[in-house]
Scaffold this motif. Structure first.
Motif, PDB file in Angstrom:
ATOM      1  N   THR A   1       0.845  -1.199   0.000  1.00  0.00           N
ATOM      2  CA  THR A   1       0.000   0.000   0.000  1.00  0.00           C
ATOM      3  C   THR A   1       0.876   1.243   0.000  1.00  0.00           C
ATOM      4  N   GLU A   2       0.330   2.286  -0.574  1.00  0.00           N
ATOM      5  CA  GLU A   2       0.994   3.581  -0.600  1.00  0.00           C
ATOM      6  C   GLU A   2      -0.072   4.643  -0.366  1.00  0.00           C
ATOM      7  N   ALA A   3      -0.070   5.199   0.827  1.00  0.00           N
ATOM      8  CA  ALA A   3      -1.091   6.179   1.197  1.00  0.00           C
ATOM      9  C   ALA A   3      -0.912   7.478   0.414  1.00  0.00           C
ATOM     10  N   THR A   4      -2.022   8.129   0.152  1.00  0.00           N
ATOM     11  CA  THR A   4      -2.029   9.445  -0.486  1.00  0.00           C
ATOM     12  C   THR A   4      -2.911  10.353   0.371  1.00  0.00           C
ATOM     13  N   HIS A   5      -2.988  11.606   0.023  1.00  0.00           N
ATOM     14  CA  HIS A   5      -3.932  12.470   0.723  1.00  0.00           C
ATOM     15  C   HIS A   5      -5.027  12.850  -0.268  1.00  0.00           C
TER      16      HIS A   5
END
Length: 138
Positions: free
Chosen positions: A119-123
């Motif tokens: 996973t790679e969180a974003t805003h």
């Protein structure tokens, strides 16, 4: 002109996936061939196409009977889809199929690899103001 693809190998190195295949010119004249890498993701919570083109490589000009090993490299992130609900890029855990051929309709080799989740969180700075009508498989 005819070519054979054989000896597909799959290696995982950290978050990098390497797929190699040996292409042999089985015809009577010199020529070049393209190996295409397709990936089928496991069924999960996100909709995915039946298969996606994720890489390709082209041989040099091969003489009759000559072979060349091609390597296609991708990152685990390259398999990710965007999850709107979690505002993140996600590669779901499961068994992935890696298929090599000279087109999507002419797959010569298939192998699989079990992957852990990435996973790679974003805003959510540009959240849509209207609900999205997302495509779904039947």
């Amino acid at each position: 002109i005819s070519f054979e693809m054989k000896d597909e190998k799959l290696k995982m190195k950290g978050d990098r996936i390497e797929v190699s295949v040996t292409v042999k010119n089985t015809g009577k004249v010199a020529g070049k061939e393209v190996a295409q890498l397709y990936v089928t993701a496991p069924k999960g919570k996100l909709e995915k196409p039946a298969q996606e083109l994720k890489g390709f490589a082209k041989t040099r000009e091969l003489q009759p009977g000559e072979s060349e090993t091609l390597t296609m490299t991708l990152q685990k992130r390259d398999l990710a889809s965007f999850d709107e609900a979690g505002s993140q890029w996600i590669t779901e855990a499961g068994q992935y199929l890696f298929k090599v051929g000279n087109s999507s309709r002419d797959i010569k080799l298939t192998t699989s690899l079990k992957l852990t989740e990435y996973t790679e969180a974003t805003h959510n700075a540009m959240a849509p103001k209207q609900p999205l009508n997302l495509l779904k498989q039947k």
